[in-house]
Write a protein that holds these residues in place. Structure first.
Motif, PDB file in Angstrom:
ATOM      1  N   SER A 248       1.036  -1.053   0.345  1.00 37.42           N
ATOM      2  CA  SER A 248       0.137   0.424   0.019  1.00 37.42           C
ATOM      3  C   SER A 248       0.445   1.616   0.164  1.00 37.42           C
ATOM      4  N   ALA A 249       0.363   1.965  -1.051  1.00 32.91           N
ATOM      5  CA  ALA A 249       1.826   3.116  -1.171  1.00 32.91           C
ATOM      6  C   ALA A 249       1.045   3.953   0.084  1.00 32.91           C
ATOM      7  N   ALA A 250      -0.417   3.934  -0.265  1.00 31.98           N
ATOM      8  CA  ALA A 250      -0.898   5.334   1.053  1.00 31.98           C
ATOM      9  C   ALA A 250       0.279   5.334   2.087  1.00 31.98           C
ATOM     10  N   ARG A 251       0.250   3.433   2.350  1.00 29.39           N
ATOM     11  CA  ARG A 251       1.155   3.470   4.158  1.00 29.39           C
ATOM     12  C   ARG A 251       3.042   3.779   4.115  1.00 29.39           C
ATOM     13  N   GLY A 252       3.257   3.800   2.880  1.00 33.54           N
ATOM     14  CA  GLY A 252       4.456   4.155   2.612  1.00 33.54           C
ATOM     15  C   GLY A 252       5.108   3.198   2.045  1.00 33.54           C
ATOM     16  N   GLU A 253       4.289   2.131   1.933  1.00 31.84           N
ATOM     17  CA  GLU A 253       4.833   0.699   1.338  1.00 31.84           C
ATOM     18  C   GLU A 253       5.470   1.300   0.175  1.00 31.84           C
ATOM     19  N   ARG A 254       6.494   0.355  -0.486  1.00 32.23           N
ATOM     20  CA  ARG A 254       6.785   0.602  -1.745  1.00 32.23           C
ATOM     21  C   ARG A 254       7.822  -0.708  -2.739  1.00 32.23           C
TER      22      ARG A 254
END
Length: 216
Positions: free
Chosen positions: A191-197
């Motif tokens: 989840s990019a919204a959570r800062g994951e990448r």
């Protein structure tokens, strides 16, 4: 400081480091922890934890069995690991001994690991013996772990953004990166919204302070 000079300094520091002894926590068939140090056993490559060997009715979980074999070799014993170099992935490459037993040699002799000749030829003779006696992975169909990892990467890269197949997940245990052969890879969602990448390599993930899973 150039990368070459830094690598030479790091190698000298590791070479000068004393062997570390203690009780091991086994991660997989070629990786273990002693205290806060993660060791990659020199000269061998074992099946990944989720890897299977054989075919049809003869299929079996060779990755899990390799992990069990390394556990049997080290359980309840003081282990001594002699550092050789840093592998750039947060692990120290080392020759490890359980008493007088060379753990790398024992893993290859049992057919639970390959001699990793890309990096060292210490255990070529031990592998030849395991092959001749059809021990472990040599008793049937098998896939070398480096080929297994490459295949998993190719499949995952087809679905990953820009072919960068390492998943950088954030959990209660911190920032963790999962390569395609990680046991939790398929269940991990980004989840990019959570800062994951996503990362293009494990080295890139480690440089960004995302650690490897404790149990790969």
């Amino acid at each position: 400081m150039t990368r070459t000079l830094f690598s030479l300094i790091l190698l000298c520091l590791l070479s000068a480091s004393p062997a570390q002894a203690g009780t091991a926590r086994v991660i997989d068939g070629d990786t273990l922890d002693i205290g806060d140090t993660r060791y990659r056993i020199h000269g061998i490559d074992a099946p990944e934890r989720g890897q299977r060997c054989g075919a049809g009715d003869d299929e079996w979980p060779c990755g899990a069995r390799a992990t069990e074999k390394l556990t049997d070799l080290t359980l309840g014993r003081d282990l001594r690991c002699e550092p050789l170099e840093d592998d750039g992935l947060g692990r120290t490459v080392a020759k490890c001994f359980a008493g007088d037993v060379d753990v790398g040699a024992a893993m290859v002799e049992s057919g639970m690991a390959w001699a990793f000749v890309k990096y060292a030829e210490d255990y070529v003779r031990h592998e030849a013996q395991a092959r001749a006696e059809r021990r472990g992975v040599w008793r049937g169909v098998r896939e070398a772990p480096w080929d297994y990892r490459a295949k998993r990467w190719r499949v995952a890269a087809q679905q990953a953004p820009e072919g960068c197949a390492i998943k950088g997940n954030i959990s209660a245990n911190g920032k963790i990166h999962h390569p395609p052969w990680s046991r939790y890879y398929n269940r991990t969602r980004i989840s990019a919204a959570r800062g994951e990448r996503w990362f293009c390599s494990e080295r890139e993930a480690i440089a960004a302070s995302w650690r490897a899973p404790r149990n790969r």
